[in-house]
Design a protein around this motif. Sequence first.
Motif, PDB file in Angstrom:
ATOM      1  N   ARG A   1       0.833  -1.200   0.000  1.00 25.51           N
ATOM      2  CA  ARG A   1       0.000   0.000   0.000  1.00 25.51           C
ATOM      3  C   ARG A   1       0.868   1.251   0.000  1.00 25.51           C
ATOM      4  O   ARG A   1       0.563   2.236  -0.674  1.00 25.51           O
ATOM      5  CB  ARG A   1      -0.905  -0.009   1.234  1.00 25.51           C
ATOM      6  N   ALA A   2       1.947   1.233   0.776  1.00 25.30           N
ATOM      7  CA  ALA A   2       2.815   2.406   0.866  1.00 25.30           C
ATOM      8  C   ALA A   2       3.578   2.638  -0.431  1.00 25.30           C
ATOM      9  O   ALA A   2       3.646   3.764  -0.938  1.00 25.30           O
ATOM     10  CB  ALA A   2       3.785   2.248   2.029  1.00 25.30           C
ATOM     11  N   ARG A   3       4.164   1.585  -0.971  1.00 25.48           N
ATOM     12  CA  ARG A   3       5.036   1.746  -2.134  1.00 25.48           C
ATOM     13  C   ARG A   3       4.281   2.101  -3.405  1.00 25.48           C
ATOM     14  O   ARG A   3       4.870   2.659  -4.330  1.00 25.48           O
ATOM     15  CB  ARG A   3       5.848   0.470  -2.361  1.00 25.48           C
ATOM     16  N   ARG A   4       3.000   1.781  -3.462  1.00 27.37           N
ATOM     17  CA  ARG A   4       2.255   2.116  -4.672  1.00 27.37           C
ATOM     18  C   ARG A   4       1.695   3.538  -4.616  1.00 27.37           C
ATOM     19  O   ARG A   4       1.058   3.996  -5.577  1.00 27.37           O
ATOM     20  CB  ARG A   4       1.127   1.115  -4.892  1.00 27.37           C
ATOM     21  N   SER A   5       1.936   4.250  -3.519  1.00 26.12           N
ATOM     22  CA  SER A   5       1.482   5.631  -3.395  1.00 26.12           C
ATOM     23  C   SER A   5       2.146   6.489  -4.467  1.00 26.12           C
ATOM     24  O   SER A   5       3.346   6.395  -4.716  1.00 26.12           O
ATOM     25  CB  SER A   5       1.820   6.182  -2.012  1.00 26.12           C
ATOM     26  N   VAL A   6       1.369   7.352  -5.096  1.00 25.50           N
ATOM     27  CA  VAL A   6       1.903   8.215  -6.150  1.00 25.50           C
ATOM     28  C   VAL A   6       2.368   9.554  -5.589  1.00 25.50           C
ATOM     29  O   VAL A   6       2.843  10.408  -6.340  1.00 25.50           O
ATOM     30  CB  VAL A   6       0.847   8.451  -7.256  1.00 25.50           C
ATOM     31  N   GLY A   7       2.251   9.739  -4.289  1.00 27.35           N
ATOM     32  CA  GLY A   7       2.617  11.003  -3.676  1.00 27.35           C
ATOM     33  C   GLY A   7       4.051  11.030  -3.192  1.00 27.35           C
ATOM     34  O   GLY A   7       4.910  10.270  -3.642  1.00 27.35           O
TER      35      GLY A   7
ATOM     36  N   LEU B   1       4.381   7.142   3.993  1.00 28.18           N
ATOM     37  CA  LEU B   1       4.302   6.800   5.413  1.00 28.18           C
ATOM     38  C   LEU B   1       2.845   6.780   5.871  1.00 28.18           C
ATOM     39  O   LEU B   1       2.430   5.868   6.591  1.00 28.18           O
ATOM     40  CB  LEU B   1       5.104   7.796   6.249  1.00 28.18           C
ATOM     41  N   ARG B   2       2.068   7.763   5.442  1.00 27.32           N
ATOM     42  CA  ARG B   2       0.659   7.791   5.823  1.00 27.32           C
ATOM     43  C   ARG B   2      -0.067   6.547   5.333  1.00 27.32           C
ATOM     44  O   ARG B   2      -0.834   5.921   6.077  1.00 27.32           O
ATOM     45  CB  ARG B   2      -0.019   9.034   5.239  1.00 27.32           C
ATOM     46  N   ASP B   3       0.171   6.158   4.073  1.00 26.25           N
ATOM     47  CA  ASP B   3      -0.524   4.988   3.533  1.00 26.25           C
ATOM     48  C   ASP B   3      -0.122   3.714   4.259  1.00 26.25           C
ATOM     49  O   ASP B   3      -0.945   2.801   4.442  1.00 26.25           O
ATOM     50  CB  ASP B   3      -0.242   4.855   2.042  1.00 26.25           C
ATOM     51  N   PHE B   4       1.136   3.641   4.675  1.00 29.23           N
ATOM     52  CA  PHE B   4       1.577   2.485   5.443  1.00 29.23           C
ATOM     53  C   PHE B   4       0.848   2.422   6.783  1.00 29.23           C
ATOM     54  O   PHE B   4       0.365   1.358   7.196  1.00 29.23           O
ATOM     55  CB  PHE B   4       3.092   2.557   5.680  1.00 29.23           C
ATOM     56  N   LEU B   5       0.769   3.554   7.472  1.00 27.64           N
ATOM     57  CA  LEU B   5       0.077   3.590   8.761  1.00 27.64           C
ATOM     58  C   LEU B   5      -1.386   3.190   8.607  1.00 27.64           C
ATOM     59  O   LEU B   5      -1.910   2.372   9.380  1.00 27.64           O
ATOM     60  CB  LEU B   5       0.169   4.994   9.361  1.00 27.64           C
TER      61      LEU B   5
END
Length: 216
Positions: free
Chosen positions: A79-85, A91-95
Amino acid sequence: MSRKAFRRLTLDERKRSLLEATLRCVAQHGLKGATVRRIAEEAGVTAGLLRHYFGSKNDLVTSAYAYLIGQLTADAETRARRSVGDANDQLRDFLIANMTTPNLSEEKVSLWATFVGRVRYETDFADIHREGYRDYLALLESLIEPVLAAQGLPHASADCRRHAIAVNGLIDGLWMEGSLNAGLYSRTLLPDLVTEACERLLGLPQGSLSGGQQHT
């Protein structure tokens, strides 16, 4: 066996299905009740095939524990690594991944609690726990470091390690209580709680992680 090794195991669909059947049986019947026969029935295979892949029940159960730990970490990392931001978004997506399904799960936290009770007494479980924790901290450090650097905050290896340990404790506590879902609060609060608390732990400006987030 390491989390990385169990990522490789997921490439073998038969092994993955056997490990997942083992976890379902442990969740339903406990470690003692999850017999080879029951696991084989759950997986729709023969007991002989189970032994062909894993050798013994102990091998199968320890492998299932490593698989569980590996999948919890890998799902959140994906989830974190696929973030486009930017780094904050990662970090937010990982949390948030740790505070939402599929990671947020009463069955998963119950399984974790069942297995972790053996860490003190059995070397195999202790090794898996140690390596899983080490991998998780390393991942957290890699996500935290660029966030601190962008804010001009101390981000040496020792600083990131201390922060990773603290953030891991925050995640663990909210994940366990949130997964058990005792009814004291709504699970929908968890993404906001974890991001806001992480901001304070890292000394980030308010809203750095929690502002404008989308929960999925």
